[in-house]
Scaffold this active site. Structure first.
Site, PDB file in Angstrom:
ATOM      1  N   CYS A  60       0.879  -0.970  -0.391  1.00 21.66           N
ATOM      2  CA  CYS A  60       0.471  -0.333   0.112  1.00 21.66           C
ATOM      3  C   CYS A  60       0.919   0.870   0.012  1.00 21.66           C
ATOM      4  CB  CYS A  60      -1.037  -0.061   1.227  1.00 21.66           C
ATOM      5  SG  CYS A  60      -1.666  -1.726   1.610  1.00 21.66           S
ATOM      6  N   ARG A  81       4.297   0.757  -6.374  1.00 25.87           N
ATOM      7  CA  ARG A  81       4.431   0.046  -5.148  1.00 25.87           C
ATOM      8  C   ARG A  81       3.387  -1.324  -5.771  1.00 25.87           C
ATOM      9  NH1 ARG A  81       6.588   2.198  -0.636  1.00 25.87           N
ATOM     10  NH2 ARG A  81       5.112   1.417   1.112  1.00 25.87           N
ATOM     11  N   TRP A  93      -2.988  -2.638  -1.713  1.00 31.42           N
ATOM     12  CA  TRP A  93      -3.552  -3.356  -1.684  1.00 31.42           C
ATOM     13  C   TRP A  93      -3.639  -4.263  -1.413  1.00 31.42           C
ATOM     14  CZ3 TRP A  93       1.027  -7.409  -1.365  1.00 31.42           C
ATOM     15  CH2 TRP A  93       0.906  -8.390  -2.677  1.00 31.42           C
ATOM     16  N   ASN A 133      -1.012   1.602   6.714  1.00 36.21           N
ATOM     17  CA  ASN A 133      -0.073   0.136   5.825  1.00 36.21           C
ATOM     18  C   ASN A 133       0.218  -0.766   6.679  1.00 36.21           C
ATOM     19  OD1 ASN A 133       1.821  -1.232   4.117  1.00 36.21           O
ATOM     20  ND2 ASN A 133       2.757   0.827   3.283  1.00 36.21           N
ATOM     21  N   GLY A 134       0.420  -1.897   6.053  1.00 37.84           N
ATOM     22  CA  GLY A 134       0.945  -3.031   7.246  1.00 37.84           C
ATOM     23  C   GLY A 134      -0.339  -4.395   7.351  1.00 37.84           C
ATOM     24  N   GLU A 179      20.076 -13.791 -11.223  1.00 37.03           N
ATOM     25  CA  GLU A 179      19.413 -13.434 -11.882  1.00 37.03           C
ATOM     26  C   GLU A 179      18.832 -12.882 -12.924  1.00 37.03           C
ATOM     27  OE1 GLU A 179      18.578 -10.984  -9.996  1.00 37.03           O
ATOM     28  OE2 GLU A 179      18.208  -9.157 -10.914  1.00 37.03           O
ATOM     29  N   LYS A 217      14.840 -11.968 -13.349  1.00 47.22           N
ATOM     30  CA  LYS A 217      13.828 -10.902 -13.946  1.00 47.22           C
ATOM     31  C   LYS A 217      12.568 -11.415 -15.134  1.00 47.22           C
ATOM     32  CE  LYS A 217      14.638  -8.869 -12.512  1.00 47.22           C
ATOM     33  NZ  LYS A 217      15.486  -8.686 -11.154  1.00 47.22           N
ATOM     34  N   GLU A 266       9.297 -12.312 -13.722  1.00 42.87           N
ATOM     35  CA  GLU A 266       8.513 -11.396 -12.698  1.00 42.87           C
ATOM     36  C   GLU A 266       8.404 -10.674 -13.281  1.00 42.87           C
ATOM     37  OE1 GLU A 266      11.501  -9.780  -9.308  1.00 42.87           O
ATOM     38  OE2 GLU A 266      12.038  -9.587 -10.727  1.00 42.87           O
ATOM     39  N   HIS A 300      22.510 -33.687 -12.484  1.00 41.79           N
ATOM     40  CA  HIS A 300      21.501 -34.182 -11.620  1.00 41.79           C
ATOM     41  C   HIS A 300      20.650 -34.009 -11.307  1.00 41.79           C
ATOM     42  CE1 HIS A 300      26.101 -35.635 -10.286  1.00 41.79           C
ATOM     43  NE2 HIS A 300      26.513 -33.501 -10.214  1.00 41.79           N
ATOM     44  N   LYS A 309       6.946  -3.051  -4.883  1.00 46.36           N
ATOM     45  CA  LYS A 309       8.113  -2.214  -4.844  1.00 46.36           C
ATOM     46  C   LYS A 309       8.977  -3.210  -3.738  1.00 46.36           C
ATOM     47  CE  LYS A 309      12.368  -0.926  -6.805  1.00 46.36           C
ATOM     48  NZ  LYS A 309      12.998  -1.857  -7.321  1.00 46.36           N
TER      49      LYS A 309
HETATM   50  C1  F6R Z   1      13.779  -8.101  -8.078  1.00 53.50           C
HETATM   51  C2  F6R Z   1      13.099  -7.781  -7.099  1.00 53.50           C
HETATM   52  C3  F6R Z   1      12.860  -8.532  -5.367  1.00 53.50           C
HETATM   53  C4  F6R Z   1      13.331  -7.886  -4.677  1.00 53.50           C
HETATM   54  C5  F6R Z   1      13.399  -8.148  -2.348  1.00 53.50           C
HETATM   55  C6  F6R Z   1      14.638  -7.263  -2.317  1.00 53.50           C
HETATM   56  O1  F6R Z   1      13.603  -7.494  -9.072  1.00 53.50           O
HETATM   57  O2  F6R Z   1      12.981  -6.257  -7.135  1.00 53.50           O
HETATM   58  O3  F6R Z   1      13.486 -10.039  -5.558  1.00 53.50           O
HETATM   59  O4  F6R Z   1      15.262  -8.231  -4.921  1.00 53.50           O
HETATM   60  O5  F6R Z   1      11.807  -8.235  -2.982  1.00 53.50           O
HETATM   61  O6  F6R Z   1      13.608  -5.842  -1.929  1.00 53.50           O
HETATM   62  P1  F6R Z   1      15.631  -5.118  -1.797  1.00 53.50           P
HETATM   63  O7  F6R Z   1      16.404  -5.145  -2.039  1.00 53.50           O
HETATM   64  O8  F6R Z   1      14.614  -3.462  -0.887  1.00 53.50           O
HETATM   65  O9  F6R Z   1      15.523  -5.873  -0.099  1.00 53.50           O
END
Ligand code: F6R
Length: 585
Positions: free
Chosen positions: A2, A27, A74, A100-101, A460, A464, A467, A483, A580
């Site tokens: 949120c 967000r 959210w 928020n929470g 990584e 990407k 996601e 394996h 985010k």
């Molecule tokens: C991947 C992504 C998430 C964050 C994870 C940690 O693209 O954005 O996997 O990397 O939620 O977030 P931070 O780095 O803010 O602790």
């Protein structure tokens, strides 16, 4: 997660809040609303859907009054609809609140509210809070005291903004969910994140755990556990422009293209103090999540190989099950936002056992920085897209500098400083990666493989892709295929091999051969002609110094994921179900 915005000043609050909420769009949300107070009367409009649709339907930005709050929700408790959207009010329309929470003791609060004869109208845990406040107010007739008493009853995580129709004040509380305060001239703001307020102020302070605060247009009074505390605002260098798309179709693409600059800024810092601090420890234990975890894995390779310092990397949410208490061990917490609940919780647990904490974040003044004994930064600027791109490469660069600071290899540090030039060059591959994405349209399973530093890079790349395209993507250490995962390979399944020249190349050729024998389609990123000759789709890379492999090789993978998402008509900036800043455990 949120988004919250609060305003108190001379301007029309709803217009300010509406604009600021737009900057929290990244967000993710499914409903939104704004409430203002004018002449002791509450005005409130909210609905499910996108902000601009709600605005078109009910003009939420036109509510009267110079004090107010807004929220993008959210859904966690209750479906996204008008009733569950925030702000929430009590039955007399005197108090109003955004939250928020997650409130863990909501059942108990519900019983309390219902036994006072109030029937909540929504399915949310948040609405219960405002009824409890009103209940307390009916007893003590003092808004601040009623809020204070209610907060003492809450269990769970919360960032709260509360107002009462007869007070020119916003009451704020924080426990587990971030709330940043923006200082203006004769006006004050609060929000869940800095980018929301950048076009109004550069002066910020964060509320800390268990803070209770009262915001007026002149300033803020903060209390922590009953004691008044002073928190001076810090000046943030980010500009409002940084939080805009500036001609790019998506923030994801803008941020991929910002990597040379982000790396340059990050590599310019002097890590002398951080190195001296980290040197005191015999071992390093990294805690992080998602992309930050992958950056941590790259550090493990470098620091063990070059500085001979043992390093463990644990996904933060698993830390408590694996912890060891060893005062010779430094906890290195990596988090772009500095607000990730899992990482903060691991850090607090370690701190509680007397361990020292070093933090790497992108946000000056974030919760993680404040928890840490020592902090250093990625200077990547605000990252708006939900997926991490420029912050990953900046984290890897900052961590590589730390590793070489610890190994005392000045020459290697200089190699890291070349990252911006390499990335600038590799960004010229945008057209090639777009064409590749067209070729891969329709594929549903992707396997990324690599060895050594190329393995976290592959991880990584896979993250990407999954996601933002919602396609199935997995990463394996290349040697692990035989394996088990080889059984998944069929004709045409794309294998993306991250295979730079050097000590891993010949083994990678063997692993590529294993996949070819199962008729998989091999895409190989390499500067090694022998590797490229094995590939169905060779992606020619420049030779790069070893520590730059994750930074340089991840860029085409970011671009591939981005272009596939666009071709699939998905919004790469706002992937479904993701947020985010993940402020719940
Ligand atoms: C991947 C992504 C998430 C964050 C994870 C940690 O693209 O954005 O996997 O990397 O939620 O977030 P931070 O780095 O803010 O602790």
């Amino acid at each position: 997660m949120c988004g919250i915005v609060g305003y108190i000043g001379e301007k029309q609050a709803a217009a300010v809040i509406y604009e600021c909420l737009g900057y929290l769009d990244y967000r993710g949300y499914d409903s939104a609303g704004i409430a203002t107070v004018e002449n002791e009367k509450l005005h409130l409009k909210k609905d499910a859907g996108r902000l601009h649709d709600i605005e078109k339907k009910m003009s939420i930005s036109k509510l009267p009054g110079t004090m107010g709050m807004g929220h993008t929700r959210w859904a966690t408790h209750g479906v996204p609809n008008m009733v569950n959207a925030h702000p929430h009010t009590d039955s007399k329309n005197e108090f109003c609140l955004v939250h928020n929470g997650v409130i863990e003791n909501f059942r108990k609060l519900k019983e309390e509210v219902e036994s006072a004869g109030i029937t909540p109208v929504s399915d949310t845990d948040s609405e219960l809070i405002v009824h409890v406040i009103q209940n307390e107010y009916s007893k003590c007739k003092n808004a601040e005291e009623a809020v204070r008493r209610t907060i003492a009853k809450l269990q769970g995580s919360f960032a709260l903004v509360i107002m009462h129709i007869s007070e020119r004040k916003l009451f704020l509380a924080r426990n587990g969910s971030p709330l940043v305060i923006g200082f203006g001239n004769g006006e004050m703001f609060c929000a869940s994140d800095v980018p929301a307020l950048l076009h109004h102020t550069k002066r910020f302070t964060y509320l800390e755990e268990n803070d209770f605060a009262v915001l007026t247009k002149e300033g803020i009074r903060i209390e922590n556990k009953g004691k008044q505390v002073e928190r001076k605002p810090v000046e943030i260098k980010w500009t409002a422009e940084m939080a805009r798309k500036e001609g790019y179709k998506h923030f994801t693409l803008k941020e991929i293209n910002e990597q040379p600059e982000a790396l340059r800024e990050t590599c310019e810092q002097d890590l002398g103090g951080v190195v001296a601090f980290a040197k005191k420890f015999r071992r390093i234990h990294i805690v992080a999540c998602g992309t930050s975890y992958h950056a941590g894995l790259t550090f493990k390779y470098l620091v063990q190989k070059h500085a001979k310092i043992p390093c463990e990397v644990t996904v933060a949410s698993e830390y408590s099950y694996a912890e060891i208490v060893d005062k010779d061990e430094l906890i290195l917490a990596i988090s772009q936002s500095g607000e990730t609940a899992d990482t903060l919780s691991a850090v607090r647990r370690a701190k509680g056992k007397g361990m020292k904490i070093l933090a790497l974040t992108n946000v000056v003044g974030s919760s993680l920085n404040r928890e840490a004994d020592m902090a250093f930064y990625t200077h990547a600027g605000p990252e708006i897209s939900v997926v991490a791109t420029k912050t990953f490469t900046s984290q890897v660069a900052a961590l590589a500098m730390l590793a070489f600071g610890l190994s005392g290899e000045k020459k290697m540090e200089e190699e890291v400083r070349k990252a911006p030039e390499f990335v600038k060059k590799i960004l010229e591959k945008q057209g090639e990666m777009e064409k590749l994405a067209e070729k891969l349209m329709g594929k549903e399973d992707f396997f990324f493989i690599g060895r050594a530093l190329a393995y976290p890079t592959a991880m990584e790349g896979a993250l990407k892709l999954k996601e933002i395209t919602y396609l199935h993507a997995e990463a394996y250490p290349a040697g692990e295929l035989k394996h088990g995962p080889l059984s998944l390979l069929e004709k045409g399944v794309p294998i993306i091999a991250v295979a730079p020249s050097g000590e891993t190349a010949s083994k990678m050729i063997g692993n590529i051969g294993e996949c070819k024998a199962r008729s998989a389609t091999i895409l190989a990123l390499s500067d090694d002609d022998e590797v490229l000759a094995e590939a169905d789709i060779p992606i020619k890379m420049p030779p790069v110094p070893e520590p730059l492999v994750p930074i340089v090789y991840v860029v085409p993978l970011q671009l591939l994921a981005y272009h596939l998402a666009v071709l699939m008509k998905l919004d790469p900036d706002k992937p479904r179900n993701l947020a985010k800043s993940v402020t719940v455990e």
